[in-house]
Design a protein around this motif. Sequence first.
Motif, mmCIF file in Angstrom:
data_model
loop_
_atom_site.group_PDB
_atom_site.id
_atom_site.type_symbol
_atom_site.label_atom_id
_atom_site.label_comp_id
_atom_site.label_asym_id
_atom_site.label_seq_id
_atom_site.Cartn_x
_atom_site.Cartn_y
_atom_site.Cartn_z
ATOM 1 N N UNK A 21 0.834 -1.199 0.000
ATOM 2 C CA UNK A 21 0.000 0.000 0.000
ATOM 3 C C UNK A 21 0.873 1.255 0.000
ATOM 4 N N UNK A 22 1.965 1.217 0.745
ATOM 5 C CA UNK A 22 2.805 2.405 0.947
ATOM 6 C C UNK A 22 3.302 3.014 -0.350
ATOM 7 N N UNK A 23 3.842 2.229 -1.247
ATOM 8 C CA UNK A 23 4.462 2.777 -2.442
ATOM 9 C C UNK A 23 3.470 3.197 -3.520
ATOM 10 N N UNK A 24 2.195 3.022 -3.248
ATOM 11 C CA UNK A 24 1.168 3.534 -4.152
ATOM 12 C C UNK A 24 0.569 4.833 -3.623
ATOM 13 N N UNK A 105 23.353 -7.511 4.253
ATOM 14 C CA UNK A 105 22.460 -7.055 3.192
ATOM 15 C C UNK A 105 21.358 -6.086 3.643
ATOM 16 N N UNK A 106 20.662 -6.348 4.761
ATOM 17 C CA UNK A 106 19.631 -5.377 5.163
ATOM 18 C C UNK A 106 20.236 -4.019 5.551
ATOM 19 N N UNK A 107 21.412 -4.061 6.165
ATOM 20 C CA UNK A 107 22.091 -2.818 6.545
ATOM 21 C C UNK A 107 22.476 -2.037 5.284
ATOM 22 N N UNK A 108 23.043 -2.741 4.324
ATOM 23 C CA UNK A 108 23.434 -2.112 3.061
ATOM 24 C C UNK A 108 22.215 -1.520 2.353
ATOM 25 N N UNK A 109 21.131 -2.281 2.289
ATOM 26 C CA UNK A 109 19.900 -1.794 1.649
ATOM 27 C C UNK A 109 19.386 -0.538 2.362
ATOM 28 N N UNK A 124 12.138 9.045 -6.975
ATOM 29 C CA UNK A 124 13.444 8.520 -6.561
ATOM 30 C C UNK A 124 13.304 7.545 -5.397
ATOM 31 N N UNK A 125 12.410 7.855 -4.458
ATOM 32 C CA UNK A 125 12.164 6.960 -3.317
ATOM 33 C C UNK A 125 11.680 5.606 -3.827
ATOM 34 N N UNK A 126 10.741 5.639 -4.752
ATOM 35 C CA UNK A 126 10.185 4.391 -5.278
ATOM 36 C C UNK A 126 11.227 3.614 -6.084
ATOM 37 N N UNK A 127 12.023 4.292 -6.895
ATOM 38 C CA UNK A 127 13.068 3.617 -7.679
ATOM 39 C C UNK A 127 14.101 2.969 -6.767
ATOM 40 N N UNK A 128 14.533 3.697 -5.758
ATOM 41 C CA UNK A 128 15.528 3.163 -4.826
ATOM 42 C C UNK A 128 14.975 1.940 -4.095
ATOM 43 N N UNK A 129 13.736 2.041 -3.631
ATOM 44 C CA UNK A 129 13.112 0.917 -2.931
ATOM 45 C C UNK A 129 13.067 -0.320 -3.821
ATOM 46 N N UNK A 130 12.790 -0.110 -5.096
ATOM 47 C CA UNK A 130 12.741 -1.218 -6.058
ATOM 48 C C UNK A 130 14.046 -2.016 -6.018
ATOM 49 N N UNK A 131 15.183 -1.334 -6.071
ATOM 50 C CA UNK A 131 16.474 -2.023 -6.089
ATOM 51 C C UNK A 131 16.853 -2.589 -4.711
ATOM 52 N N UNK A 132 16.501 -1.889 -3.659
ATOM 53 C CA UNK A 132 16.818 -2.377 -2.313
ATOM 54 C C UNK A 132 16.056 -3.657 -1.974
ATOM 55 N N UNK A 133 14.881 -3.825 -2.564
ATOM 56 C CA UNK A 133 14.122 -5.060 -2.333
ATOM 57 C C UNK A 133 14.908 -6.296 -2.766
ATOM 58 N N UNK A 153 9.305 -10.332 -3.502
ATOM 59 C CA UNK A 153 8.980 -10.607 -4.903
ATOM 60 C C UNK A 153 7.800 -9.755 -5.354
ATOM 61 N N UNK A 154 6.743 -9.741 -4.563
ATOM 62 C CA UNK A 154 5.562 -8.960 -4.921
ATOM 63 C C UNK A 154 5.868 -7.463 -4.857
ATOM 64 N N UNK A 155 6.645 -7.048 -3.870
ATOM 65 C CA UNK A 155 6.989 -5.626 -3.746
ATOM 66 C C UNK A 155 7.854 -5.147 -4.905
ATOM 67 N N UNK A 156 8.738 -5.994 -5.386
ATOM 68 C CA UNK A 156 9.540 -5.645 -6.567
ATOM 69 C C UNK A 156 8.606 -5.389 -7.750
ATOM 70 N N UNK A 157 7.670 -6.287 -7.955
ATOM 71 C CA UNK A 157 6.719 -6.136 -9.071
ATOM 72 C C UNK A 157 5.833 -4.906 -8.853
ATOM 73 N N UNK A 158 5.288 -4.765 -7.655
ATOM 74 C CA UNK A 158 4.387 -3.661 -7.350
ATOM 75 C C UNK A 158 5.076 -2.306 -7.471
ATOM 76 N N UNK A 159 6.282 -2.213 -6.946
ATOM 77 C CA UNK A 159 7.015 -0.950 -6.998
ATOM 78 C C UNK A 159 7.394 -0.619 -8.437
ATOM 79 N N UNK A 160 7.733 -1.630 -9.205
ATOM 80 C CA UNK A 160 8.010 -1.412 -10.621
ATOM 81 C C UNK A 160 6.779 -0.813 -11.311
ATOM 82 N N UNK A 161 5.610 -1.358 -11.022
ATOM 83 C CA UNK A 161 4.368 -0.842 -11.615
ATOM 84 C C UNK A 161 4.115 0.591 -11.168
ATOM 85 N N UNK A 162 4.328 0.884 -9.880
ATOM 86 C CA UNK A 162 4.120 2.245 -9.371
ATOM 87 C C UNK A 162 5.063 3.238 -10.054
#
Length: 179
Positions: A21-24, A105-109, A124-133, A153-162
């Motif tokens: 919900x957040x990234x939409x 990995x979580x620290x780096x993300x 930019x927030x949404x693009x960055x989140x996409x890669x950090x996922x 997996x779903x968040x990568x797809x969802x954020x890509x769509x957003x």
Amino acid sequence: MSIIYVISQIAGFIAFILSLIAYHRKKKSKIFQTMMVANVLDIIHYILLGAYSGCITKVIALVRNEIIIIKEKNKKLNNKIVLISLLFIYLVSGVLTYKNIYSILPILAAMIYLYFVWNGNELKVKKCAFYCYFLWLIYNICVFSIAGITSNIVSIISTFIAVYNEKMVNKSKEVKENG
């Protein structure tokens, strides 16, 4: 399968739904407010899994998100000292919770995410989140978090769509303005 593991997965799945919900959401402050609730559930999820690197990352994210929301209104917080302090806290927490290469990995993300959202716009927030996922996905595989794996997996797809939808809206606005 233990009851603790099942409870951890339930908390993780609820956090996952809130993350979707957040990234939409349209405004950065609304993104962060929704993510704060998801982070609390993720803290519970990772504590129950014994995945302390993921847990501490989410604890710091609660503070980080609040600072990011407040800094929009209080210019004193919008400086490099606060940013560097948060990055340092992440770094120290990574050292303290280090188990293996995957625990980084979580620290780096989180550090990458913080860097880009500090002054970034919503896209930019949404693009960055996409890669950090993707970093979180590897970590969740390593700690056997079914909720985390599914979420990523779903968040990568969802954020890509957003991100795609926002780009299309921006292109449409440009055409109307130039047309």
